[in-house]
Design a protein around this motif. Structure first.
Motif, short mmCIF file in Angstrom:
data_model
loop_
_atom_site.label_atom_id
_atom_site.label_comp_id
_atom_site.label_asym_id
_atom_site.label_seq_id
_atom_site.Cartn_x
_atom_site.Cartn_y
_atom_site.Cartn_z
N LEU A 255 0.86 -1.18 0.00
CA LEU A 255 0.00 0.00 0.00
C LEU A 255 0.90 1.23 0.00
CD1 LEU A 255 -2.80 -0.94 2.56
CD2 LEU A 255 -3.22 -0.03 0.26
N LEU A 256 0.70 2.09 -0.99
CA LEU A 256 1.55 3.27 -1.16
C LEU A 256 0.68 4.52 -1.15
CD1 LEU A 256 4.53 4.15 -1.88
CD2 LEU A 256 3.75 4.19 -4.26
N PRO A 257 0.98 5.51 -0.30
CA PRO A 257 0.17 6.73 -0.32
C PRO A 257 0.41 7.54 -1.58
CG PRO A 257 2.05 7.01 1.15
CD PRO A 257 2.07 5.57 0.69
N ASP A 258 -0.66 7.92 -2.22
CA ASP A 258 -0.61 8.82 -3.38
C ASP A 258 -1.26 10.12 -2.95
OD1 ASP A 258 -0.62 10.09 -5.82
OD2 ASP A 258 -2.19 8.83 -6.70
N GLU A 259 -0.50 10.94 -2.23
CA GLU A 259 -1.06 12.18 -1.67
C GLU A 259 -1.57 13.13 -2.75
OE1 GLU A 259 1.23 14.01 1.40
OE2 GLU A 259 1.89 12.10 2.24
N PRO A 260 -0.83 13.34 -3.86
CA PRO A 260 -1.37 14.24 -4.89
C PRO A 260 -2.70 13.75 -5.46
CG PRO A 260 0.98 13.88 -5.24
CD PRO A 260 0.54 12.91 -4.18
N GLY A 261 -2.86 12.43 -5.55
CA GLY A 261 -4.10 11.87 -6.09
C GLY A 261 -5.20 11.72 -5.06
N GLY A 262 -4.89 11.96 -3.79
CA GLY A 262 -5.89 11.83 -2.74
C GLY A 262 -6.37 10.40 -2.54
N ARG A 263 -5.44 9.43 -2.68
CA ARG A 263 -5.82 8.02 -2.60
C ARG A 263 -4.60 7.19 -2.23
NH1 ARG A 263 -6.23 7.99 -9.22
NH2 ARG A 263 -3.98 8.12 -9.58
N TRP A 264 -4.85 5.90 -2.04
CA TRP A 264 -3.79 4.92 -1.86
C TRP A 264 -3.69 4.07 -3.12
CZ3 TRP A 264 -0.83 4.44 2.65
CH2 TRP A 264 -1.27 5.20 3.74
N ILE A 265 -2.50 3.54 -3.36
CA ILE A 265 -2.29 2.57 -4.43
C ILE A 265 -2.00 1.23 -3.78
CG2 ILE A 265 -0.79 1.89 -6.34
CD1 ILE A 265 -0.37 4.89 -6.87
N LEU A 266 -2.79 0.23 -4.13
CA LEU A 266 -2.58 -1.13 -3.65
C LEU A 266 -2.07 -1.98 -4.80
CD1 LEU A 266 -2.80 -3.48 -1.63
CD2 LEU A 266 -5.21 -3.72 -2.30
N SER A 267 -0.79 -2.29 -4.77
CA SER A 267 -0.19 -3.13 -5.80
C SER A 267 -0.24 -4.59 -5.34
CB SER A 267 1.26 -2.72 -6.05
OG SER A 267 1.90 -3.59 -6.96
N ILE A 268 -0.76 -5.45 -6.20
CA ILE A 268 -0.80 -6.88 -5.89
C ILE A 268 -0.06 -7.65 -6.98
CG2 ILE A 268 -3.03 -6.62 -4.72
CD1 ILE A 268 -4.27 -8.06 -7.20
N THR A 269 0.19 -8.91 -6.72
CA THR A 269 0.83 -9.77 -7.71
C THR A 269 -0.24 -10.52 -8.48
OG1 THR A 269 2.84 -10.02 -6.41
CG2 THR A 269 2.42 -11.67 -8.07
N SER A 270 -0.38 -10.22 -9.75
CA SER A 270 -1.36 -10.89 -10.59
C SER A 270 -0.82 -12.26 -11.01
CB SER A 270 -1.65 -10.05 -11.83
OG SER A 270 -2.43 -10.79 -12.76
N PRO A 271 -1.69 -13.26 -11.10
CA PRO A 271 -1.24 -14.58 -11.55
C PRO A 271 -1.26 -14.75 -13.06
CG PRO A 271 -3.52 -14.71 -10.87
CD PRO A 271 -3.09 -13.28 -10.66
N ASP A 272 -1.54 -13.68 -13.80
CA ASP A 272 -1.74 -13.79 -15.25
C ASP A 272 -0.42 -13.63 -16.00
OD1 ASP A 272 -4.36 -14.09 -14.66
OD2 ASP A 272 -5.01 -12.14 -15.40
N TRP A 273 0.09 -14.73 -16.50
CA TRP A 273 1.33 -14.75 -17.25
C TRP A 273 1.07 -14.82 -18.75
CZ3 TRP A 273 6.27 -14.20 -15.47
CH2 TRP A 273 6.46 -14.29 -14.09
N ASP A 274 2.13 -14.52 -19.51
CA ASP A 274 2.13 -14.67 -20.96
C ASP A 274 1.02 -13.86 -21.61
OD1 ASP A 274 4.30 -16.49 -20.72
OD2 ASP A 274 2.88 -18.07 -20.22
#
Length: 364
Positions: A255-274
């Motif tokens: 979870l990364l704060p995006d203060e200029p955007g007024g939101r948080w960014i939640l980065s996850i690991t997608s299982p979709d390869w190729d």
């Protein structure tokens, strides 16, 4: 084809205008101020992973090589901040949720001999105000590390490209999809999908997720490169000023704060390869299920605010270790395999690519 002032032969062609390509061109200008540089993009000048990356610069590495790349890149980022004032880059505190048994392994990934420290109860309660309902499993610990950085990959690439294109003799070829590079005497010919040709004396190919479709495709496949979807959700609630990042080490998420955007960014690991980077890429129900499960386990107060996000693809290599080496010709270098860390390692990768071509390092 006959050379003209607009088509070459340029001294250096940089195929790919994401952050690695932009830094390569910028550093080439610093090394050799008189170089005529050809920037080549198969689409608009900044797109793909660079346009959508969160820019979280964790000073970590899966092995010693990656840790050295991270340390070198941080030093080069700091130097860039002095050369190009106003670049978006700020420090923020970082906290980690990790299995108790994995704490030592986490410390081993931190570059520069840094170590984590346990979060005490008072600090933990304060974090609960930032991450509502913060939960840590009984077999997990909450740790703190030295501050790290977050930047703006797209803004950085744009600034660097403007600098390069301001030099006499440099140019940008957009919509030029390079399908092959061949030697013709003392020059290289870059051929596009429509049959048109540009020329240069040397080339760096930094194609991002298009590594498997273009002039270094065979070399990339031989090194085990694959393309994977990358998903980052938006949590639509404003982070407080100075909010920290929270890394879920065992889930390869943050979870990364995006203060200029007024939101948080939640980065996850997608299982979709190729995945085809030119194909339709969407956030699917399975991606949302992964994100919701993570938040329900650790930050349930964010669950109602999980709404939309960004999706792109990146080229991953075995061990997530980037590949920077010559590709079929000593004057052609490929820089591939950002593996989701292309931005934070980009300065060191660009420097390495130029060292292979020109044989020396001039940056500190």
């Amino acid at each position: 084809m006959h050379d003209t002032p607009s088509t070459g032969p340029h001294d250096l062609a940089v195929v790919g205008t994401g952050v690695i390509g932009a830094l390569t061109a910028y550093y080439a200008c610093l090394r050799e101020p008189g170089l005529r540089i050809l920037l080549v993009s198969h689409g608009s000048r900044v797109h793909g992973a660079t346009a959508l990356s969160a820019g979280f610069d964790t000073l970590t590495g899966r092995d010693e090589v990656q840790r050295e790349l991270a340390l070198r890149s941080t030093k080069l980022f700091d130097k860039l901040a002095g050369e190009l004032p106003g670049l978006p880059r700020r420090r923020l505190a970082v906290h980690w949720v990790v299995a108790r048994s994995g704490a030592a392994a986490l410390d081993a990934t931190l570059a520069g001999g840094s170590r984590t420290t346990p979060v005490d109860e008072e600090h933990r309660q304060a974090l609960g105000q930032v991450f509502p309902g913060l939960r840590v499993g009984g077999d997990q610990v909450l740790l703190s590390s030295a501050p790290m950085a977050v930047g703006g990959p797209r803004a950085l690439a744009d600034r660097l490209l403007d600098h390069v294109l301001g030099r006499p003799g440099s140019m940008l070829a957009e919509g030029f999809r390079v399908t092959g590079i061949r030697r013709d005497g003392r020059r290289l010919e870059l051929t596009a999908a429509d049959g048109s040709v540009l020329t240069a004396r040397r080339a760096v190919v930094a194609p991002g997720p298009w590594a498997l479709d273009g002039p270094v495709a065979d070399a990339a496949r031989a090194r085990g490169a694959r393309v994977k979807k990358v998903v980052a959700f938006h949590v639509l609630t404003p982070p407080p000023p100075g909010a920290p990042a929270l890394v879920f080490e065992d889930d390869d998420a943050f979870l990364l704060p995006d203060e200029p955007g007024g939101r948080w960014i939640l980065s996850i690991t997608s299982p979709d390869w190729d995945r085809d980077p030119d194909g339709p890429l969407t956030i699917g129900p399975h991606d949302r299920a992964l994100a919701l499960a993570l938040l329900e386990r650790h930050v349930p107060g964010f669950v109602p605010h999980l709404t939309g996000g960004r999706v792109f693809s990146d080229c991953f290599t075995p061990g997530h270790l980037p590949v920077v080496e010559t590709a079929g010709d000593p004057d052609v270098v490929m820089a591939i395999g950002g593996s989701g860390s292309g931005y934070r390692l980009a300065p060191a990768l660009a420097e390495h690519a130029l060292t292979l071509l020109y044989g020396r390092t001039t940056a500190p």
